[in-house]
Write an enzyme that holds these catalytic residues in place. Sequence first.
Site, PDB file in Angstrom:
ATOM      1  CE  LYS A  21     -20.870   4.694  47.705  1.00 31.61           C
ATOM      2  NZ  LYS A  21     -20.612   5.122  46.333  1.00 31.61           N
ATOM      3  CB  ALA A  24     -30.353  -1.981  45.700  1.00 27.38           C
ATOM      4  CD  GLU A  25     -27.820  -4.660  40.537  1.00 28.66           C
ATOM      5  OE1 GLU A  25     -27.625  -5.672  39.892  1.00 28.66           O
ATOM      6  OE2 GLU A  25     -28.958  -4.190  40.754  1.00 28.66           O
ATOM      7  CB  ALA A  26     -22.777  -4.617  43.915  1.00 30.05           C
ATOM      8  NE  ARG A  27     -22.072  -8.107  50.682  1.00 29.30           N
ATOM      9  CZ  ARG A  27     -23.200  -8.813  50.860  1.00 29.30           C
ATOM     10  NH1 ARG A  27     -24.240  -8.262  51.460  1.00 29.30           N
ATOM     11  NH2 ARG A  27     -23.275 -10.051  50.446  1.00 29.30           N
ATOM     12  CE  LYS A  41     -20.781  -2.653  40.836  1.00 27.59           C
ATOM     13  NZ  LYS A  41     -20.826  -1.646  39.766  1.00 27.59           N
ATOM     14  CG  ASP A 143     -25.876   5.034  38.172  1.00 23.94           C
ATOM     15  OD1 ASP A 143     -26.656   5.995  38.312  1.00 23.94           O
ATOM     16  OD2 ASP A 143     -25.351   4.434  39.126  1.00 23.94           O
TER      17      ASP A 143
END
Lengths: 236, 182
Positions: A21, A24-27, A41, A143
């Site tokens: 995945k 916007a924040e991480a892969r 992550k 979240d």
Amino acid sequence: MAAEKDNSAVLTFLRGLTLLKQGAEARVYRGEFLGKPVIVKERFRKEYRHPTLDEKLTHRRTVQEVRSVLRCRKAGISTPVVYFVDYTSHCVFLEDIVGSVTVRDHVNSAQRSETGRGGLEALAGKIGQILARMHDEDVIHGDLTTSNMLLRGRPESGEPDLVLIDFGLSYASALPEDKGVDLYVLEKAFLSTHPNTEALFDALLKSYTAASKKSSAVIGKLNEVRLRGRKRSMVG
Amino acid sequence: MLPAVSEMHQSQQLDLFPGYSVTQCLFKDVRNAAELRKSAVGGEIQGALINPSMIVDPFQIVVAANKAFHLQKVGKMKTRSLYSEVIFNLSPTNNISESFKKFGIADNDNTVLIVLIHSKEDEYYIDDIRSKIDGEQIPVELISTLSDVPKIKKLYKVTAQEDCVGTLLEAVLCRMAVKDVL
């Protein structure tokens, strides 16, 4: 700019893994590390932010994530094991919960089959209990969605284990306001991903209320937040 | 016939550093612990000498070695050498001298776990160190029979509730990974 980070062994290693995945924040990657199935992550650098600010924010989120995971586990809430954290490239190596399904997928398929629906009430109750325990430890997930909850089959007992994942936006707070917003975020996500589940979410809240020592203040705040939305009004 | 020595020790490749491995050798009935400790402090033994009773599983060592080697590469070690860093990484606290006391060996210990981080070319060094130990080598997997579980639980402060969500090894690994930011 990429060149200076190219010497990082961790980033080289990530290139050999499967990218799951890109957010916007991480892969998020999946692969094997030291003989174990892992999820990695990687919080990457954001070019649009001032470098110092970016470094600070990214570092803080990595720290908060792993701290919350440990806090939850100490309180008896299942979360993936943290194997290794690289604070220089902001990568977290986590246990891959093999053979699990997201609560989201589980609810969707159960709703389609008549027989599956009965079990959902019990699942909602269980989620409520676990969130109550998490909030009683003053951990705010940040979240909560049904995609961030996994069901891991436990062959011995038959009853699946509920595993909370993605503590990337989590933090510690004792404020009923923060806990109320945490539940509000879940309510919004829950009802929009799973139509006609108002009764199910009520069952979740009922179980939360019964299980948490501090639930009355939190539910009071939840009702307030429902009227005004997640963000507090700065007017008046 | 004695089992081949290669079956006795355990090597795991360090995935982040291709070409490098961590090797563990376990010994019982060790008679020269004091001497070994002195050699390690003096630098004649390039390896970590660990008290096996504080170890739950060989994987705990692999994780500590990975972290030590990584921190050495990025220049962020908290102790003076790679091997003292391995020992320090095992500890749940950031107190260096305490971690040596708990996880290092004492002069009168009779079991010792030796940990080496090496490249393929340096494999011969394993035999070199092994010859320095006056004791009987046993398979590394037997380390779990030497673990002092109550002591480990107490040191890492593993709660009863935590036993429901995972193994003791997992509880230990999480604390080792997160201790830098506690």
